[in-house]
Design a protein around this motif. Sequence first.
Motif, PDB file in Angstrom:
ATOM      1  N   ILE A 122       0.840  -1.197   0.000  1.00  0.00           N
ATOM      2  CA  ILE A 122       0.000   0.000   0.000  1.00  0.00           C
ATOM      3  C   ILE A 122       0.873   1.245   0.000  1.00  0.00           C
ATOM      4  O   ILE A 122       1.801   1.373   0.808  1.00  0.00           O
ATOM      5  CB  ILE A 122      -0.944   0.034   1.222  1.00  0.00           C
ATOM      6  CG1 ILE A 122      -1.938  -1.125   1.155  1.00  0.00           C
ATOM      7  CG2 ILE A 122      -1.694   1.361   1.296  1.00  0.00           C
ATOM      8  CD1 ILE A 122      -2.925  -1.166   2.315  1.00  0.00           C
ATOM      9  N   GLY A 123       0.575   2.159  -0.908  1.00  0.00           N
ATOM     10  CA  GLY A 123       1.233   3.459  -0.928  1.00  0.00           C
ATOM     11  C   GLY A 123       0.377   4.471  -0.184  1.00  0.00           C
ATOM     12  O   GLY A 123      -0.803   4.639  -0.500  1.00  0.00           O
ATOM     13  N   PHE A 124       0.961   5.111   0.807  1.00  0.00           N
ATOM     14  CA  PHE A 124       0.246   6.139   1.563  1.00  0.00           C
ATOM     15  C   PHE A 124       0.718   7.502   1.069  1.00  0.00           C
ATOM     16  O   PHE A 124       1.812   7.943   1.405  1.00  0.00           O
ATOM     17  CB  PHE A 124       0.514   5.984   3.069  1.00  0.00           C
ATOM     18  CG  PHE A 124      -0.062   4.726   3.661  1.00  0.00           C
ATOM     19  CD1 PHE A 124      -1.376   4.677   4.092  1.00  0.00           C
ATOM     20  CD2 PHE A 124       0.718   3.579   3.775  1.00  0.00           C
ATOM     21  CE1 PHE A 124      -1.910   3.510   4.634  1.00  0.00           C
ATOM     22  CE2 PHE A 124       0.198   2.404   4.319  1.00  0.00           C
ATOM     23  CZ  PHE A 124      -1.125   2.370   4.756  1.00  0.00           C
ATOM     24  N   HIS A 125      -0.126   8.159   0.273  1.00  0.00           N
ATOM     25  CA  HIS A 125       0.209   9.479  -0.234  1.00  0.00           C
ATOM     26  C   HIS A 125      -0.224  10.544   0.766  1.00  0.00           C
ATOM     27  O   HIS A 125      -1.036  10.289   1.653  1.00  0.00           O
ATOM     28  CB  HIS A 125      -0.445   9.704  -1.596  1.00  0.00           C
ATOM     29  CG  HIS A 125       0.151   8.862  -2.678  1.00  0.00           C
ATOM     30  ND1 HIS A 125      -0.111   9.060  -4.018  1.00  0.00           N
ATOM     31  CD2 HIS A 125       1.017   7.814  -2.628  1.00  0.00           C
ATOM     32  CE1 HIS A 125       0.565   8.172  -4.731  1.00  0.00           C
ATOM     33  NE2 HIS A 125       1.243   7.394  -3.913  1.00  0.00           N
ATOM     34  N   SER A 126       0.319  11.744   0.631  1.00  0.00           N
ATOM     35  CA  SER A 126       0.138  12.797   1.653  1.00  0.00           C
ATOM     36  C   SER A 126       0.501  12.229   3.010  1.00  0.00           C
ATOM     37  O   SER A 126      -0.177  12.465   4.007  1.00  0.00           O
ATOM     38  CB  SER A 126      -1.301  13.330   1.652  1.00  0.00           C
ATOM     39  OG  SER A 126      -1.629  13.906   0.419  1.00  0.00           O
ATOM     40  N   GLY A 127       1.617  11.489   3.046  1.00  0.00           N
ATOM     41  CA  GLY A 127       1.963  10.706   4.232  1.00  0.00           C
ATOM     42  C   GLY A 127       2.782  11.435   5.279  1.00  0.00           C
ATOM     43  O   GLY A 127       3.018  10.886   6.357  1.00  0.00           O
ATOM     44  N   SER A 128       3.218  12.661   5.009  1.00  0.00           N
ATOM     45  CA  SER A 128       4.045  13.350   6.002  1.00  0.00           C
ATOM     46  C   SER A 128       3.180  13.962   7.099  1.00  0.00           C
ATOM     47  O   SER A 128       1.999  14.246   6.907  1.00  0.00           O
ATOM     48  CB  SER A 128       4.890  14.433   5.335  1.00  0.00           C
ATOM     49  OG  SER A 128       4.068  15.374   4.666  1.00  0.00           O
ATOM     50  N   GLY A 129       3.809  14.148   8.271  1.00  0.00           N
ATOM     51  CA  GLY A 129       3.128  14.845   9.359  1.00  0.00           C
ATOM     52  C   GLY A 129       2.089  14.033  10.091  1.00  0.00           C
ATOM     53  O   GLY A 129       1.275  14.577  10.843  1.00  0.00           O
ATOM     54  N   LYS A 130       2.086  12.722   9.918  1.00  0.00           N
ATOM     55  CA  LYS A 130       1.142  11.890  10.667  1.00  0.00           C
ATOM     56  C   LYS A 130       1.734  11.570  12.043  1.00  0.00           C
ATOM     57  O   LYS A 130       2.920  11.734  12.288  1.00  0.00           O
ATOM     58  CB  LYS A 130       0.844  10.594   9.888  1.00  0.00           C
ATOM     59  CG  LYS A 130       0.316  10.831   8.481  1.00  0.00           C
ATOM     60  CD  LYS A 130      -0.991  11.609   8.488  1.00  0.00           C
ATOM     61  CE  LYS A 130      -1.499  11.956   7.100  1.00  0.00           C
ATOM     62  NZ  LYS A 130      -0.831  13.123   6.507  1.00  0.00           N
TER      63      LYS A 130
END
Length: 617
Positions: A409-417
């Motif tokens: 699975i690719g998690f895009h918008s993945g920064s800042g979690k």
Amino acid sequence: MSSINSFLLQNNLRIASNPCVSPDFCLDWATLSANVVKGAVKAWPKSQFETAAGKWTLVEDTTGDTAWKLEAKGGVDAVKVLASGVAVAGGAAFPATFANLLKLKNLIQEHNPASTIFPSASQKLGQSTLGIGARFTTLHWPAVEWAMSALEIGVTANQNSIPRELVYDVDAMLAGKLDTVPFPFIGTNVPEGHQGQSVEGMSHGCVLSKLKTGFHRHGIAWSFNADHQPIGGKFDVREDQLVTGCVLASYITFDLSPELAQTKVADDAAGWVKANVPAELVTKVKARVASVGLTLNEAEFAKLLAYVWPSLQKMKVRDEKYAAARAKLFTTDAGRAYLRELSIDELPGLTTPETTAIMLALCEALGMKISFVAPAFGFQKNMPYPDNAALKVLIEKQWNVCKQFGSSIGFHSGSGKSAENYQVMGQVTGSKLEIKTSGRYTYEMGRALFASKNADDQKLWSDWYKFTVELAIKGVFSADATEQKFARVFVVDALTKSGKPTDVFASEATARSAIEALKADPEHMFWFEYNFLYVLAANGKAEKSALGDHSPAGYQQRARFYTISDEGRLNFSKNIASYIVFLAENTGLAAKERCAGALKVLNGYTSMEQLLNDISR
């Protein structure tokens, strides 16, 4: 001499302060070759490697122009191994042109197919990776190399959207023919390639960086993601240039949205599918989806297939062109291999398991193995997902499908979690994931300059912050409703977190007074959202006409970042490396104890030289 190299030389835009604009890492071979012959160059001893022709070392002059120096084996006609060779004691030297880089890739991989000098699709990169992109400079690379060597893991060490962020064709740039990209939150379009670098230049520079630091000695594979490769729509006419520019990328993210944006689904979707999609493919897809335990709604299946089929046909054509370009240029299986990622988070709404299964089954039936698929989870950039239990359920539904296709699975918008968000991602998928985090690293530069005691760093930080203040104030009172809405959200967030009143929009004067009263801080949302636009803003101006400026004024602005102090670079590198360690630990890509040890070493550095020296150890 190429047009781009002439442009750079005429405007004194040299590689040392503006790397990766040209595909080449040598702009003036006549001068550099004379310096190499005289020995008036800096050698990078850690860069050494061997091919059948002999031992190679990188050398460089003060302008950043770089050459390959060959200590030739007996019987080798040294000056003919690469193009434009000149004889030197013991062998020959060659300019670091992009053409020579491609030839050298073959020589290296023919000699050692397991070499990790170039980005690759080997080891675990097709299952687990972290996407480490940066929207404005190449200064993050040493930190990425340090983190990979300290943790002994490979990551996507170079990742950018093309052509949105990187210049896809420098000749089109010089001719003023770059298209523009809409940025609704600032109410304008910005020229493509708003980072300023060319895709070939970034490909070239990333390889050289790993040689200079000696990272290649570890044998750790790393990858280069050509992100958001646009399929269809207005990009049909420049498809071949996109393929040519991305020949060194080791995985491609296919973005179907340009074609989807112009696709109209017929009222009788089932009839359209029957007339336009091969019946045996439809049967195969239905059977494959059933095999993973899902039941299709026939009407919804027909609508989705009618919607995505034109884009998938074009994706197949593009994929074949990528494969053909690699087959033409590269001589080994390792050199030709690449991974595929399918971005489906542009489809409407949160992605259902059925949609994911259908898309993966379609690609499988078309002979395109998908290593990463990116569904929509409702992520917002640089914001944690608010409900870990709900996130776990969403990911589990997707993972139950993906694992049966052998896809991560690719998690895009993945920064800042949050750490807990990343732990859920890693635990559910067994760390078979990709997380894109490019939005994070411009912010980390701001933090680095903000914390620096160097006067020049502080001046750059101050100018950068004021730039975002001006964009925010203009946005707050923009006639464009979308721009105004976003600007006010950004400003209200900064005021709220600073404990200040938020009813400040009565006039420009009241808004300016409230915003300027805030202490300059990289944590302010308006700085975070607008900051990436500063790097190529002509003369640093907060004017829409100045953004994404590919003239000398834009590149002179970009050069400011390459003049930061060693303290600023060390701060930045520590920030980058710490974040990668944080991601690796919480996603399960590296053991907790290993991460703790790495952070202890990292925190002990007092100079950039110490960090750089440790990369090859």
